[in-house]
Design a protein around this motif. Sequence first.
Motif, PDB file in Angstrom:
ATOM      1  N   ARG B 144       0.831  -1.206   0.000  1.00  0.00           N
ATOM      2  CA  ARG B 144       0.000   0.000   0.000  1.00  0.00           C
ATOM      3  C   ARG B 144       0.869   1.261   0.000  1.00  0.00           C
ATOM      4  O   ARG B 144       0.598   2.216  -0.729  1.00  0.00           O
ATOM      5  CB  ARG B 144      -0.905  -0.029   1.241  1.00  0.00           C
ATOM      6  N   GLU B 150      -5.504  -2.317  -4.933  1.00  0.00           N
ATOM      7  CA  GLU B 150      -6.191  -3.282  -4.082  1.00  0.00           C
ATOM      8  C   GLU B 150      -6.325  -4.660  -4.755  1.00  0.00           C
ATOM      9  O   GLU B 150      -6.101  -5.697  -4.141  1.00  0.00           O
ATOM     10  CB  GLU B 150      -7.575  -2.721  -3.747  1.00  0.00           C
ATOM     11  N   GLU B 151      -6.678  -4.655  -6.044  1.00  0.00           N
ATOM     12  CA  GLU B 151      -6.896  -5.931  -6.743  1.00  0.00           C
ATOM     13  C   GLU B 151      -5.613  -6.763  -6.807  1.00  0.00           C
ATOM     14  O   GLU B 151      -5.623  -7.966  -6.556  1.00  0.00           O
ATOM     15  CB  GLU B 151      -7.416  -5.667  -8.164  1.00  0.00           C
ATOM     16  N   LYS B 154      -4.810  -8.223  -3.423  1.00  0.00           N
ATOM     17  CA  LYS B 154      -5.677  -9.342  -3.077  1.00  0.00           C
ATOM     18  C   LYS B 154      -5.231 -10.611  -3.820  1.00  0.00           C
ATOM     19  O   LYS B 154      -5.070 -11.680  -3.224  1.00  0.00           O
ATOM     20  CB  LYS B 154      -7.114  -8.974  -3.453  1.00  0.00           C
ATOM     21  N   LEU B 179      -6.853  -6.599   3.252  1.00  0.00           N
ATOM     22  CA  LEU B 179      -7.681  -5.473   2.823  1.00  0.00           C
ATOM     23  C   LEU B 179      -7.873  -4.466   3.949  1.00  0.00           C
ATOM     24  O   LEU B 179      -7.907  -3.260   3.706  1.00  0.00           O
ATOM     25  CB  LEU B 179      -9.020  -5.975   2.271  1.00  0.00           C
ATOM     26  N   PHE B 182      -4.816  -2.487   4.007  1.00  0.00           N
ATOM     27  CA  PHE B 182      -4.832  -1.584   2.856  1.00  0.00           C
ATOM     28  C   PHE B 182      -5.549  -0.278   3.215  1.00  0.00           C
ATOM     29  O   PHE B 182      -5.133   0.810   2.836  1.00  0.00           O
ATOM     30  CB  PHE B 182      -5.540  -2.283   1.691  1.00  0.00           C
TER      31      PHE B 182
END
Lengths: 311, 297
Positions: B144, B150-151, B154, B179, B182
């Motif tokens: 981050r 984000e994708e 993940k 997440l 994040f």
Amino acid sequence: MKEEPIKSFRDIPGEEVLCSGTPACAGCGGLLTLRHCLKALGDRVVIVNAASCFTLLAIYPLNPFKNSWLYTAMASAPAGAQGVRDALDVLIEKGKLDSEEDLKVVVLTGDGSAYDMGLSSTSGALYRNLDFYYICYDNEAYGNTGFQESGATPLGSKTATTPPGERHPIGSELPKKDLFEIWKSHRPPYLATISPAYPIDLINKFKRAGQYRGPKLFISLVPCPPGWGTDPSRSVDLAKLAVETGVWALKEAVRGEVGHTVVPKRFKPVEEYLRGQGRFAHLFRPVRQEETLREIQERVDEYWRLHKLLL
Amino acid sequence: MLSLRFHGRGGQGAKVASRILGTAAFLEGFYVQDFPLYGAERRGAPITAFAHISEDPIMERGVISDPDMVVVMDETLLQDTRAKPLSGLRKNGVILINTSRTPEEVTADHGVEAQVVTLDMTKMSLTMLGEPILSTPAGAAAARIVGIGEESLKEAVENVLAGILSEGEELDENVKLALSVFLAVTPLDITTVEALPEASPVIIVPFEPAHISSPTINALGNSPLRKTGNWRVFRPVWNREVCTKCMACLARCPDGCISLDEEGFPCVDYENCKGCLICVRVCPAEGIERVREAQVL
Ligand SMILES: Cc1ncc(C[n+]2csc(CCOP(=O)(O)OP(=O)(O)O)c2C)c(N)n1
Ligand code: SF4
Ligand SMILES: [Mg+2]
């Protein structure tokens, strides 16, 4: 000289011969074994250590031992022990060392050396009736290098070299070698299995072994948190479960005569020991590998039936 | 090119953290290297792992001595002379630290000159995974901060952990944890300049015969000088009201850190106790409690 056996935790020698601050993992069952072995042996020893996790115990400039310690290649600790024993004998013979000041020579190795790489030099030392102790801490794989399969790895264990997958769903497909029987066939005066969870049994075995000249051998089944995939706090519980399920038979052989020193009144199912260890998790999930679980149990039962301790 | 160095203790997941970061950056389209420093390292011992992230092919090889960012997964490493996590950090670089304290407190305490980010990763892991394993939060926080989306993060957590975890449920929990990390951290602008190396005289080691060059330790039992007490996440604390002085804990401590005090009660050497917590489990009177270190400090 025969020594009186101890009976309770209170009788365990209080002085720590092995100091803290070692780099061994938190919860290392091998370290707990060694701590008790050294309490039993005292500090008048020379340890000859084959390459393994335990060669890291003494890393310059720090050292946990109060005794001498020597590091050899994986295959040659018993040969190193022969050299140390001979040197001590020569010094005594020449009057340079008082025989009262003599030291016990102790080989310390993992299972990788004991079951595989060092077997030939061990056989040589046994054949020559070398006066020494051999302590093998058996975590059932080559731990120091990342837990690869060794001759001590049991059936169904995941190791770095036996990852369970489609073609080899059970992990290790070979059963553990029987090092006790291999050693016994050389007819040493004293031979025993020990466990870090049974320190009283362990210390008494060293006391009995002390009466004999020649090879005195000890194998300890030791939980290894990173390799076994277990929480460090469970190491003693697991070592105990190994005995209570019959997986690890606590016994000794005095001049070839085998006697079991701890026999569970009722054997717990082997699954209780296997379950909860990361290295056996694939035997339970996603599907239970019934056939392998049954085979592991049967091998244990067969052992105890053979010794007429299970009907 | 961005160069990152992870400092953790064996078992905390520094290697996997660098792999999560590297994989995430790769999925974003960057050239990437990520690798641990293999040594004779065990659980609890200082561990280092590295990641290079670049828009161009990476021609460098080997360990990173002048990182743009360091990730310190265990605050006690800041004082560890073997780990020296801040050494070589470039000017204006980033320090991401796993701690319950604020960046200001850490900056004041350690006199560091850098952009400091703090996050209580241990607490997040204990809450969401039930275990103090830090690979996911450390990898996610680093990703981050350097601006990974984000994708990709993940997907990276899924890819990396699928080969390690045996249960799908644990994987989902790790993705959730990634997440929430994040969301808890913000990206930073990392433009660094080389820090001038400390004046260090070059030591040339001549070739010597083995009896001189191989290390001989002449001190007996000096290993307690290695303060393995800083490996702990939890410490055992004895309740004297309950203790029956049965000595079970004393007999079961692998490190020989428990002794008896004048009254015959067990007492532990916290300087060297590694926090394995075998004593907590074996006490028949349930007289030993585990207490999170951060609450003791
Ligand atoms: C001949 C040789 N091969 C490989 C190695 C690398 N090596 C060092 S320690 C080790 C593992 C030893 O395993 P084990 O004896 O079971 O002890 P553990 O590490 O499990 O304590 C290996 C393979 C070596 N030192 N020498
Ligand atoms: S890897 Fe296993 S045997 Fe080696 S120090 Fe760690 S717990 Fe002990
Ligand atoms: Mg081994």
